[in-house]
Scaffold this active site. Structure first.
Site, PDB file in Angstrom:
ATOM      1  N   GLY A 194       0.625  -1.269  -0.170  1.00  0.00           N
ATOM      2  CA  GLY A 194      -0.032  -0.063   0.145  1.00  0.00           C
ATOM      3  C   GLY A 194       0.844   1.440  -0.048  1.00  0.00           C
ATOM      4  CG  ASP A 211       5.965  -2.086  -8.063  1.00  0.00           C
ATOM      5  OD1 ASP A 211       6.726  -2.758  -8.488  1.00  0.00           O
ATOM      6  OD2 ASP A 211       6.126  -1.736  -6.838  1.00  0.00           O
ATOM      7  CB  CYS A 270      11.901  -4.081  -6.603  1.00  0.00           C
ATOM      8  SG  CYS A 270      11.297  -5.459  -6.064  1.00  0.00           S
TER       9      CYS A 270
END
Lengths: 171, 318
Positions: free
Chosen positions: B133, B197, B250
């Protein structure tokens, strides 16, 4: 499941807001009830409300509190209240702030100032010197009989809960 | 798409032994990571700590003065909402200000994806893989808690973290769904901006979790790359014409980054929008060649940008 408030729920909630001088603040706000083990009250934007009613989400907006026979305030609700009302507040010292966040009750000598509008056994906002609602308490005395010694306000809920319960958090 | 691997060399074997990596990862790093020895030294140190001001609840100046009073040493960064924490006398996740949702512990690179998305007030936006979040709350902050932000998260286990963080940060414009974002069309909405993401091998967070140096196998990259392709295909179909899709991971792996963006460029009528931070995306890796526009995507390296490893692509749907 999220749904609109029923008429009697609106009445209960409006009385609750009025008690805190927040009737006008919440007049045009978007609120929904989430039905579950308890009825939870959520505050959100108009667009989030429209979607939540059309397609039931896991979460919509922020939890203001719970509605049983009466309304009980949640921590985020307390913060909104603290920023918009001058009713039923106690302000604690920095040292007491840390203790409150560990779930401890409040001693009289930890109170810097308080409003003069609460009775014994009433819910009050516990704030720090900046006015942030760090918790919700229940008074043990009327506002004109606050004692310097001993526990004066019982801690019902505090922001340290977020830390203690982070991994167990559920709505 | 099979993961690209290279034959080992004396150098790769020696570096893998010295820095305790699987050799296949080291072989790959040697083919595309700039300044490899500086990179490996940096990866063996804890990452720089960053916090992001939650301006839904407090001003930047207000937070700074409170934290300085508590003994924090903060430095500004290239992003106005983000401080670098140089020293903190208390754990950053246990201050009253943290508990009040006045800041979020979030890497600078992670904030870059939201800055690239550039969400505005009253838009309808989507965060496709939302837990825990952090980016969702930053998007809500950029939207000033207006309009509609939809957050999807497939993992039921990770729902608690997102509920916790959105409540703590006072996010009111968001509906969170426990659903696979590939089925995002079920909500019947098209979005102004989407952030994807994507779940990845997380090579970029080795500084926080050193086990990842040896716990991954080449098939993990292959698996993630396949899932990422499916997710980005779904994402493209949900963006309004002229809207923005930000793709981020990432991971350092080109198969999870440039290859995915190249796939979108080949398949759809889209363009890559430049981002003013980070290093250029790769245009080739091993036998793979990518569209020249992929250069405009951005890589973040711990030893160059003082962030965790991260990749961001800003894609405009025509």
């Amino acid at each position: 499941m999220y749904r609109e408030l029923k008429r009697e729920e609106k009445t209960i909630l409006n009385r609750f807001f009025d008690k805190w001088d927040l009737f006008d603040y919440f007049k045009n706000k978007n609120l929904l009830i989430k039905e579950g083990k308890v009825r939870e009250i959520f505050l959100m934007t108009k667009d989030a409300k429209a979607l939540a009613l059309r397609k039931d989400p896991h979460l919509a907006g922020i939890k203001l509190g719970e509605m049983r026979k009466q309304v009980s305030l949640d921590l985020e609700g307390a913060q909104i209240f603290a920023q918009n009302t001058s009713k039923k507040k106690i302000v604690v010292t920095e040292q007491a702030e840390a203790l409150v966040l560990y779930g401890r009750d409040i001693f009289g000598q930890s109170i810097i100032r308080h409003t003069n509008d609460f009775d014994e056994n009433e819910v009050v906002l516990i704030t720090n010197r900046h006015g942030d609602a760090i918790g919700i308490g229940r008074t043990r005395y009327n506002s004109d009989k606050i004692q310097n010694q001993g526990v004066t306000v019982t801690n019902i809920a505090d922001r340290g809960w977020y830390l203690r319960e982070e991994n167990k958090y559920e709505i | 798409m099979k993961t690209v691997t290279f034959s080992g060399t004396e150098e790769s074997r020696s570096l893998a032994r010295k820095h305790v990596y699987s050799e296949w990862i080291m072989n790959r790093f040697l083919h595309y990571i700039p300044e490899i020895s500086k990179f490996l030294k940096t990866m063996d140190r804890p990452p720089q700590l960053y916090i992001r001001v939650n301006s839904l609840k407090i001003s930047k100046a207000g937070l700074k003065s409170r934290l300085i009073e508590r003994g924090f040493v903060l430095e500004d960064t290239v992003l106005k909402d983000v401080f670098s924490v140089k020293n903190s006398p208390h754990p950053v996740g246990a201050t009253p200000e943290y508990l009040l949702g006045y800041y979020y512990i979030q890497d600078l690179s992670s904030c870059m994806s939201v800055v690239a998305m550039d969400p505005m007030n009253d838009e309808t936006n989507l965060d496709m893989c939302a837990a825990p979040g952090g980016k969702t709350s930053y998007i809500a902050q950029k939207m000033e808690n207006t309009g509609l932000l939809v957050a999807m998260e497939a993992s039921k286990r990770r729902m608690n973290s997102i509920l916790f963080n959105l409540n703590r940060c006072g996010v009111m414009n968001t509906c969170v769904y426990n659903m696979d974002a590939r089925k995002g069309a079920e909500l019947g909405l098209r979005y102004d901006n989407i952030l994807l993401d994507a779940p990845c091998t997380c090579e970029g967070v080795i500084q926080k979790d050193v086990k990842r140096k040896i716990s991954r196998i080449p098939e993990d990259i292959e698996f993630c790359s396949t899932q990422q392709t499916k997710l980005i295909d779904a994402a493209v179909s949900l963006v309004k014409p002229g809207g923005i899709l930000v793709y981020a991971t990432c991971s350092f792996a080109p198969e999870e980054n440039e290859l995915i963006v190249d796939h979108v460029l080949q398949k759809y009528d889209v363009e890559i929008v430049p981002i003013p931070y980070g290093s250029e995306g790769l245009t080739k890796f091993g036998d793979l060649g990518f569209d020249s526009q992929v250069k405009k995507t951005r890589r973040f390296y711990p030893h160059i940008h003082s962030t965790l490893g991260f990749y961001v692509a800003k894609i405009r749907i025509r």
